[in-house]
Design a protein around this motif. Sequence first.
Motif, PDB file in Angstrom:
ATOM      1  N   ARG B  61       0.475  -1.115  -0.028  1.00  0.00           N
ATOM      2  CA  ARG B  61       0.187   0.167  -0.097  1.00  0.00           C
ATOM      3  C   ARG B  61       1.112   1.012   0.207  1.00  0.00           C
ATOM      4  NH1 ARG B  61      -1.768   0.455   4.293  1.00  0.00           N
ATOM      5  NH2 ARG B  61      -2.076  -2.043   5.010  1.00  0.00           N
ATOM      6  N   LEU B  62       0.889   1.963  -0.875  1.00  0.00           N
ATOM      7  CA  LEU B  62       0.735   3.700  -0.833  1.00  0.00           C
ATOM      8  C   LEU B  62       0.836   4.462   0.162  1.00  0.00           C
ATOM      9  CD1 LEU B  62       0.836   4.945  -4.232  1.00  0.00           C
ATOM     10  CD2 LEU B  62       2.794   4.300  -3.633  1.00  0.00           C
ATOM     11  N   TRP B  63       0.155   4.108   1.347  1.00  0.00           N
ATOM     12  CA  TRP B  63      -0.534   4.679   2.134  1.00  0.00           C
ATOM     13  C   TRP B  63      -0.548   4.312   3.582  1.00  0.00           C
ATOM     14  CZ3 TRP B  63      -4.678   6.400  -1.443  1.00  0.00           C
ATOM     15  CH2 TRP B  63      -3.946   7.566  -2.671  1.00  0.00           C
ATOM     16  N   PHE B 144      -3.220  10.446  -6.365  1.00  0.00           N
ATOM     17  CA  PHE B 144      -2.054   9.192  -8.103  1.00  0.00           C
ATOM     18  C   PHE B 144      -3.340   9.457  -8.059  1.00  0.00           C
ATOM     19  CE2 PHE B 144       1.144   8.265  -4.416  1.00  0.00           C
ATOM     20  CZ  PHE B 144       1.381   9.719  -5.002  1.00  0.00           C
ATOM     21  N   ASP B 145      -3.278   9.948  -9.691  1.00  0.00           N
ATOM     22  CA  ASP B 145      -4.362   9.047 -10.871  1.00  0.00           C
ATOM     23  C   ASP B 145      -4.034   7.737 -11.605  1.00  0.00           C
ATOM     24  OD1 ASP B 145      -6.064  10.838 -13.313  1.00  0.00           O
ATOM     25  OD2 ASP B 145      -4.893   8.842 -14.220  1.00  0.00           O
ATOM     26  N   ALA B 146      -4.532   6.441 -10.887  1.00  0.00           N
ATOM     27  CA  ALA B 146      -4.631   5.528 -11.561  1.00  0.00           C
ATOM     28  C   ALA B 146      -4.194   5.249 -12.456  1.00  0.00           C
ATOM     29  CB  ALA B 146      -5.577   4.396 -11.021  1.00  0.00           C
ATOM     30  N   ALA B 147      -4.578   5.464 -13.452  1.00  0.00           N
ATOM     31  CA  ALA B 147      -4.714   5.562 -15.199  1.00  0.00           C
ATOM     32  C   ALA B 147      -3.099   6.450 -15.610  1.00  0.00           C
ATOM     33  CB  ALA B 147      -5.735   6.088 -15.682  1.00  0.00           C
ATOM     34  N   SER B 148      -2.874   7.561 -15.083  1.00  0.00           N
ATOM     35  CA  SER B 148      -1.766   7.917 -15.747  1.00  0.00           C
ATOM     36  C   SER B 148      -0.618   8.418 -15.412  1.00  0.00           C
ATOM     37  CB  SER B 148      -1.715   9.442 -16.102  1.00  0.00           C
ATOM     38  OG  SER B 148      -2.435  10.176 -14.856  1.00  0.00           O
ATOM     39  N   GLY B 149      -0.639   8.370 -13.796  1.00  0.00           N
ATOM     40  CA  GLY B 149       0.326   8.165 -12.535  1.00  0.00           C
ATOM     41  C   GLY B 149       1.025   9.357 -12.418  1.00  0.00           C
ATOM     42  N   ALA B 150      -0.291  11.052 -12.624  1.00  0.00           N
ATOM     43  CA  ALA B 150      -0.032  12.141 -12.553  1.00  0.00           C
ATOM     44  C   ALA B 150      -0.357  12.505 -11.409  1.00  0.00           C
ATOM     45  CB  ALA B 150      -1.132  12.784 -12.926  1.00  0.00           C
ATOM     46  N   VAL B 151       0.642  12.725 -10.660  1.00  0.00           N
ATOM     47  CA  VAL B 151       0.974  13.560  -8.385  1.00  0.00           C
ATOM     48  C   VAL B 151       0.497  14.937  -9.041  1.00  0.00           C
ATOM     49  CG1 VAL B 151       2.784  13.525  -7.315  1.00  0.00           C
ATOM     50  CG2 VAL B 151       2.983  12.339  -8.745  1.00  0.00           C
TER      51      VAL B 151
END
Lengths: 202, 202
Positions: B61-63, B144-151
């Motif tokens: 998990r990231l968090w 995080f956007d799960a599709a693009s990975g945008a932070v």
Amino acid sequence: MSPAPLERIPPCSGRAIELETGDELVVIDPQGQQVSDLTAFSRDDLAEYLSSGRSIDYAARLWLSTGDTLYSNRSRPMFTILEDTCGRHDFTLTPCSKEMFEKLYDEAEGRPGCEGNLASALAPWGIGRDRIPVAFNIFMNVTFDAASGAVAVLPPLSKAGDHIRLRAEMPLVVAMTACSAGQSNNFSYKPIDYRIDRARAE
Amino acid sequence: MSPAPLERIPPCSGRAIELETGDELVVIDPQGQQVSDLTAFSRDDLAEYLSSGRSIDYAARLWLSTGDTLYSNRSRPMFTILEDTCGRHDFTLTPCSKEMFEKLYDEAEGRPGCEGNLASALAPWGIGRDRIPVAFNIFMNVTFDAASGAVAVLPPLSKAGDHIRLRAEMPLVVAMTACSAGQSNNFSYKPIDYRIDRARAE
């Protein structure tokens, strides 16, 4: 650029190389669905290393691809991604290790994993296991649930022949592996190929 | 446990402390929407440090939150999260730094940022800037956007009085900050409070 021979990293092993500024390192997945953990250090001062946290922060993206820069802990460009035929790599997880195999795979054989293989490859430069950071895990397919943050390690999206081309932006010591973790490479333990296109004839 | 005084980390500064095994460190956001970057080193061998990559990998998990373990680069538990009234912290980005302010905020004043403040706090242990890894960024709200990975770095979810309680699982040197990055704390630059509940009376 002078034509360069293809080198092979055998399954579950690592290799270290030196690059000059402008040299291009091509990392290739020859058979598909294999991962290569890559880390790098400034050759002029080995305390400067490839930083996941800096690179993700400056790109504002977890997943880096063509046109993106990989930064050092000192916020200096180490690599530019010139070409990327796969498009999905991970930059959040540490290389697989003996302890990781025990914890996540219940393996007790003591295989060194990418961490041990990177450290062995870097031993001639005096870089040991403690200094292997979160690596740029080429072709590793890690997804995140945006709501829970749950991490899933999925089979790589790379097909046979997929590659990434990295231009060195400073003199570097680079170490990379053919990954030893079953989950990362869909339990196939394949080799990784690479080629160095030198900026200047040797 | 003996009652412990509350300590204040002034805005845009850092502090280092030592913990014994079993000591509990409570990090408090006294006014809400402030971030504290925390990093740690094994007191018995300062080459062992808090590892984002190991901790995320083992939690899947990231968090991380109540019940989760924060691991060292040697895969040993450094902290257990005993209590967490906020529930959202980041473990992917490096502390803000002079260079980060230049690149992302167009600031030229040379403020040291959390990286410089952590290094100053850790100077008595001989730990410099190069050894500040991706930190456990308490109360930092990164999505995080799960599709693009945008932070995206969003204002913290912490309200006045929110806190996290960490139990030391080995003797530690811990450094933490009141964050200097505008985006992380909604441009409010507030203090951070902490308290150490010692396992044994001093």
